[in-house]
Motif scaffolding. Structure first.
Motif, PDB file in Angstrom:
ATOM      1  N   LEU A  14       8.799   1.584  -7.614  1.00 37.66           N
ATOM      2  CA  LEU A  14       8.935   3.074  -7.841  1.00 37.66           C
ATOM      3  C   LEU A  14      10.106   3.405  -8.653  1.00 37.66           C
ATOM      4  O   LEU A  14      10.122   4.438  -9.185  1.00 37.66           O
ATOM      5  N   GLU A  15      11.045   2.418  -9.292  1.00 37.75           N
ATOM      6  CA  GLU A  15      11.318   2.753 -10.390  1.00 37.75           C
ATOM      7  C   GLU A  15      10.526   3.491 -11.321  1.00 37.75           C
ATOM      8  O   GLU A  15      10.942   4.565 -11.997  1.00 37.75           O
ATOM      9  N   THR A  16       9.550   2.686 -12.450  1.00 38.99           N
ATOM     10  CA  THR A  16       8.584   2.776 -12.971  1.00 38.99           C
ATOM     11  C   THR A  16       8.049   4.324 -12.850  1.00 38.99           C
ATOM     12  O   THR A  16       8.232   4.737 -13.574  1.00 38.99           O
ATOM     13  N   ALA A  17       7.573   4.545 -11.393  1.00 47.27           N
ATOM     14  CA  ALA A  17       6.803   5.560 -11.037  1.00 47.27           C
ATOM     15  C   ALA A  17       7.702   6.993 -10.826  1.00 47.27           C
ATOM     16  O   ALA A  17       7.468   8.357 -11.535  1.00 47.27           O
ATOM     17  N   TYR A  33       8.273   7.444   4.373  1.00 51.41           N
ATOM     18  CA  TYR A  33       7.620   6.500   4.556  1.00 51.41           C
ATOM     19  C   TYR A  33       8.937   5.642   5.023  1.00 51.41           C
ATOM     20  O   TYR A  33       7.784   4.367   5.816  1.00 51.41           O
ATOM     21  N   CYS A  34       9.660   5.640   4.679  1.00 44.38           N
ATOM     22  CA  CYS A  34      10.628   4.263   5.158  1.00 44.38           C
ATOM     23  C   CYS A  34      11.094   4.384   6.382  1.00 44.38           C
ATOM     24  O   CYS A  34      11.572   3.344   6.895  1.00 44.38           O
ATOM     25  N   VAL A  35      10.991   5.656   7.017  1.00 44.63           N
ATOM     26  CA  VAL A  35      11.382   5.843   8.586  1.00 44.63           C
ATOM     27  C   VAL A  35      10.017   5.063   9.265  1.00 44.63           C
ATOM     28  O   VAL A  35      10.124   4.664  10.252  1.00 44.63           O
ATOM     29  N   ALA A  36       8.909   5.311   8.669  1.00 49.51           N
ATOM     30  CA  ALA A  36       7.813   5.519   9.332  1.00 49.51           C
ATOM     31  C   ALA A  36       6.878   4.299   9.226  1.00 49.51           C
ATOM     32  O   ALA A  36       6.497   3.272  10.106  1.00 49.51           O
ATOM     33  N   ALA A  37       7.085   3.413   8.561  1.00 56.62           N
ATOM     34  CA  ALA A  37       7.031   2.096   7.825  1.00 56.62           C
ATOM     35  C   ALA A  37       8.462   0.832   8.198  1.00 56.62           C
ATOM     36  O   ALA A  37       9.210   0.555   7.063  1.00 56.62           O
ATOM     37  N   GLN A  60       0.611  -0.930   0.141  1.00 58.53           N
ATOM     38  CA  GLN A  60       0.187   0.019   0.237  1.00 58.53           C
ATOM     39  C   GLN A  60       0.353   1.284  -0.201  1.00 58.53           C
ATOM     40  O   GLN A  60       0.075   2.220  -0.465  1.00 58.53           O
ATOM     41  N   ARG A  61       1.833   1.391   0.678  1.00 57.71           N
ATOM     42  CA  ARG A  61       2.365   2.100   0.708  1.00 57.71           C
ATOM     43  C   ARG A  61       3.364   2.377  -0.289  1.00 57.71           C
ATOM     44  O   ARG A  61       3.846   3.471  -1.088  1.00 57.71           O
TER      45      ARG A  61
END
Length: 187
Positions: A126-129, A96-100, A64-65
């Motif tokens: 993420l690369e695609t986005a 996001y990486c810190v929070a999740a 989801q993240r």
């Protein structure tokens, strides 16, 4: 999950994933697969059948993240300043990486694995986005042409992993991320 899966297998998958989300939130990428199995009320073989690797489990938990970050990248593609848009998105990745807990580990690259089971679907998404964001910033002359999205994700993940045990990991991660973006030279 394939639709042809048995109903009990789908229920097991959903229960394992829910427990895994809680365990990863509490213990990060090192959450115990055995504890996940016990809490979900299934055997460890059932967990491994659904998630053959720790990375597969982390990717499922992070799905989801990752989708939210992909949407954010898409939303930023129309921003006026392409460099600011790219850096805003990368800052969101750090946040996001810190929070999740566990998301940074899900985004790490494993260049030693050649089997498709080890492909990193989180990083690939993420690369695609982010590719349109980076391409636009490069086209505008705002980012060095040799930079890749893989470089940027690796940088963000490295900063998060290096600061995860600080008293205030979010502040430290963003401080170090800003330092890498601006460089060591004054002004």
């Amino acid at each position: 999950m394939p639709n042809q899966q048995r109903a009990d297998a789908r229920r097991n998958y959903a229960r394992i994933l829910a427990v895994a989300e809680a365990e990863v939130a509490a213990h990060g990428a090192n959450a115990s697969l055995e504890q996940i199995a016990r809490t979900a009320g299934v055997g460890s073989a059932t967990v491994r059948r659904h998630f053959p690797t720790r990375r597969a489990l982390l990717e499922a938990v992070s799905h989801q993240r990752i989708d939210a970050l992909a949407t954010r990248a898409h939303d930023l593609t129309t921003a006026d300043d392409s460099r600011t848009a790219l850096l805003t998105w990368l800052s969101d990745v750090v946040t996001y990486c810190v929070a999740a807990r566990g998301l940074a580990a899900a985004l790490t690259y494993d260049n030693t694995a050649t089997d498709s089971i080890y492909e990193n679907s989180c990083s690939a998404a993420l690369e695609t986005a982010a590719t349109p964001l980076l391409d636009r910033a490069i086209h505008d002359g705002a980012i060095t042409p040799s930079v890749t999205v893989t470089d940027l994700i690796t940088l963000a993940v490295g900063v998060v992993l290096a600061t995860e045990h600080y008293a205030d990991p979010a502040t430290e991660a963003h401080r170090l991320f800003a330092l890498t973006v601006t460089g060591l030279s004054p002004g």
